[in-house]
Design a protein around this motif. Structure first.
Motif, PDB file in Angstrom:
ATOM      1  N   ILE A  70       0.831  -1.195   0.023  1.00 14.03           N
ATOM      2  CA  ILE A  70       0.027   0.014   0.186  1.00 14.03           C
ATOM      3  C   ILE A  70       0.935   1.316  -0.017  1.00 14.03           C
ATOM      4  CG2 ILE A  70      -0.152   0.067   2.668  1.00 14.03           C
ATOM      5  CD1 ILE A  70      -3.018   1.009   2.170  1.00 14.03           C
ATOM      6  N   SER A  71       0.484   2.230  -0.666  1.00 16.72           N
ATOM      7  CA  SER A  71       1.412   3.527  -0.737  1.00 16.72           C
ATOM      8  C   SER A  71       0.225   4.673  -1.106  1.00 16.72           C
ATOM      9  CB  SER A  71       2.340   3.457  -1.791  1.00 16.72           C
ATOM     10  OG  SER A  71       1.472   3.391  -3.023  1.00 16.72           O
ATOM     11  N   GLY A  72       0.825   5.864  -0.780  1.00 15.22           N
ATOM     12  CA  GLY A  72      -0.115   7.083  -0.934  1.00 15.22           C
ATOM     13  C   GLY A  72       0.717   8.308  -1.420  1.00 15.22           C
ATOM     14  N   ASP A  73       0.026   8.877  -2.283  1.00 16.70           N
ATOM     15  CA  ASP A  73       0.718  10.409  -2.832  1.00 16.70           C
ATOM     16  C   ASP A  73      -0.319  11.494  -2.341  1.00 16.70           C
ATOM     17  OD1 ASP A  73       1.135  12.646  -4.513  1.00 16.70           O
ATOM     18  OD2 ASP A  73       1.464  11.277  -6.184  1.00 16.70           O
ATOM     19  N   ASN A  74       0.450  12.188  -1.282  1.00 16.19           N
ATOM     20  CA  ASN A  74      -0.383  13.321  -0.486  1.00 16.19           C
ATOM     21  C   ASN A  74      -0.680  14.217  -1.636  1.00 16.19           C
ATOM     22  OD1 ASN A  74      -0.020  11.716   1.528  1.00 16.19           O
ATOM     23  ND2 ASN A  74       1.236  12.894   2.729  1.00 16.19           N
ATOM     24  N   ALA A  75      -0.103  14.485  -2.225  1.00 18.63           N
ATOM     25  CA  ALA A  75      -0.147  15.786  -3.194  1.00 18.63           C
ATOM     26  C   ALA A  75      -1.276  15.343  -4.147  1.00 18.63           C
ATOM     27  CB  ALA A  75       0.988  16.103  -4.172  1.00 18.63           C
ATOM     28  N   LYS A  76      -1.523  14.091  -4.512  1.00 19.55           N
ATOM     29  CA  LYS A  76      -2.579  13.862  -5.277  1.00 19.55           C
ATOM     30  C   LYS A  76      -3.908  13.448  -4.638  1.00 19.55           C
ATOM     31  CE  LYS A  76       0.324  12.804  -9.427  1.00 19.55           C
ATOM     32  NZ  LYS A  76       0.821  11.988 -10.344  1.00 19.55           N
ATOM     33  N   ASN A  77      -3.718  13.122  -3.310  1.00 20.67           N
ATOM     34  CA  ASN A  77      -4.839  12.448  -2.546  1.00 20.67           C
ATOM     35  C   ASN A  77      -5.172  11.274  -3.286  1.00 20.67           C
ATOM     36  OD1 ASN A  77      -5.040  14.550  -0.840  1.00 20.67           O
ATOM     37  ND2 ASN A  77      -7.005  15.168  -1.498  1.00 20.67           N
ATOM     38  N   MET A  78      -4.086  10.488  -3.520  1.00 16.61           N
ATOM     39  CA  MET A  78      -4.290   8.917  -4.006  1.00 16.61           C
ATOM     40  C   MET A  78      -3.734   8.079  -2.951  1.00 16.61           C
ATOM     41  SD  MET A  78      -5.780   9.396  -7.102  1.00 16.61           S
ATOM     42  CE  MET A  78      -5.460   7.731  -7.757  1.00 16.61           C
TER      43      MET A  78
END
Length: 125
Positions: A70-78
């Motif tokens: 699992i991973s996240g991209d805070n800048a893209k809210n993904m």
């Protein structure tokens, strides 16, 4: 209003890979815990993986450890779920979920506040 929209599901052969995506909107998610669950018609909703966006802490269900990330991209809210070495028993509807200010170690579906509509993953043998 918080909205979670999943994409990326499909049909794949055993041993293959898929990447699921969850687009989140309607809130500032820095304090949220985001997670993936899955459900089959016979079973309850099962915790797959969680991530604490503020610190990047991740946690996995026993059945997917070492295969899913699992991973996240805070800048893209993904939020993403990379699924490798897929097995037929991974076949399920996969849901993205959000918990306001919870713990990444929470596995109970009832503790999550928001849910996406789900995306079907089918793994053929």
């Amino acid at each position: 209003q918080v909205q979670l929209v999943e994409s990326g599901g499909g049909l794949v052969q055993a041993g293959g890979s898929l990447r699921l995506s969850c687009a989140a909107s309607g809130a500032t998610f820095r304090s949220y815990v985001m997670a993936w669950f899955r459900q089959t018609p016979r079973n309850e909703r099962e915790f797959v993986a969680g991530i604490n966006w503020s610190g990047g802490v991740t946690y996995y269900g026993d059945s997917v450890k070492g295969r899913f990330t699992i991973s996240g991209d805070n800048a893209k809210n993904m939020v993403y779920l990379q699924m490798n070495s897929l097995k037929p028993e991974d076949t399920a509807v996969y849901y993205c979920a959000a918990d306001r200010g919870g713990s990444v170690y929470r596995r109970a579906a009832a503790t999550y506040d928001y849910w996406g509509q789900g995306t079907q993953v089918t793994v053929s043998s």
